[in-house]
Design a protein around this motif. Sequence first.
Motif: not given
Length: 356
Positions: A83-85, A146-152, A156-159
Amino acid sequence: MDPSVHVQNLSTTSDLCMEKNYPIIDLATNSDPTVFLQDYSTISDSKFHEKLVKSIGNTMNQDELIELLNQKDLFIFIRHLTELVNKLKYAELQHEQWSYYQNLGMNEGIWNGRVSKKVADANSMCHTYGRSKNLIKQRIQTYKLQCEKIQEAINEHMKQAPVNINLQNMTTIINNLIQNDQYELQLELNRRKTMLRLDAEEHKLVEHFYQMKPRQTEIKSAKVIFKATHEQQNIIHEIAIFKKWLEVHTQAPSYTLQDVQLPKIYHIFISLSFQYQTSSAEHIAEQTIMKAEELVESYSKIINNEKNKLQCTRPQHKNVQQLDQIISIINQREQNLKQRRDSELLGKLSTFFFVK
């Protein structure tokens, strides 16, 4: 047979199914590009599972992926990552789109333009085109943030990734899935780039035409040609959509003819239903297309007749070179109008018959 029965025969329907799978849109307007964006949070677990497995390619063993997806915590993690990607890829596409508009403005001077609705109607053209500098700047900044926020959020999710998952392989599979699911979206955004150029060219050609200071008779002929071309394209659009509707109808009885906004086709179909009450709905549909195609040809005759009128003024014209230039501009405008409407038709077909 009651004409309404003919329509019902072509449209035995489940309205719920229609609303769920096929968005009803106003075909005269641009579609919302998010129509083409898959929402992975709303599809069923089994559907998401199926789509992910189909996107595996040569990345990993299928059984290995299925084993991962069968673990609830891993499934939830992968789904949220997808969903995030998906949101990131959409924001990146939009950022690229608005950057394109900015480059077009800076390099070719195509920003935004407008004429009065009266002038637009008289010349069968859209009254506005392009995007303002301020809007472009705002959208670029919005999608950049938006790109920067979603990438962050992705980082975090991948951690939180479970230790037994290969993130590189999973990211590749997710990217494959999203690239495939966003294919129609990319086509739509590219179509809009084309439309912007064609709309700008429309205004340029019409402006050039009047700068030539044509005679009133030449203006009248030009307007008739533009109007006839516009109306002809309307019929061509309806025929193409109706044919597609008939094709889809044989596979998915969830469509109704009333759901597709085709005023000319619908009028012809109903008229023929009264005329041939004992004929099958399929036969009447075929006759409807034939009648509509006759309308297309009638507009071609109108266009050619006006062009002949212009050519007939040649012997008496005081400035033949100017006449040739005027005729050339009219022909260019006619072709540009057709190209614009062709691109518009692609948008209508892809939007109306798009299935997520």
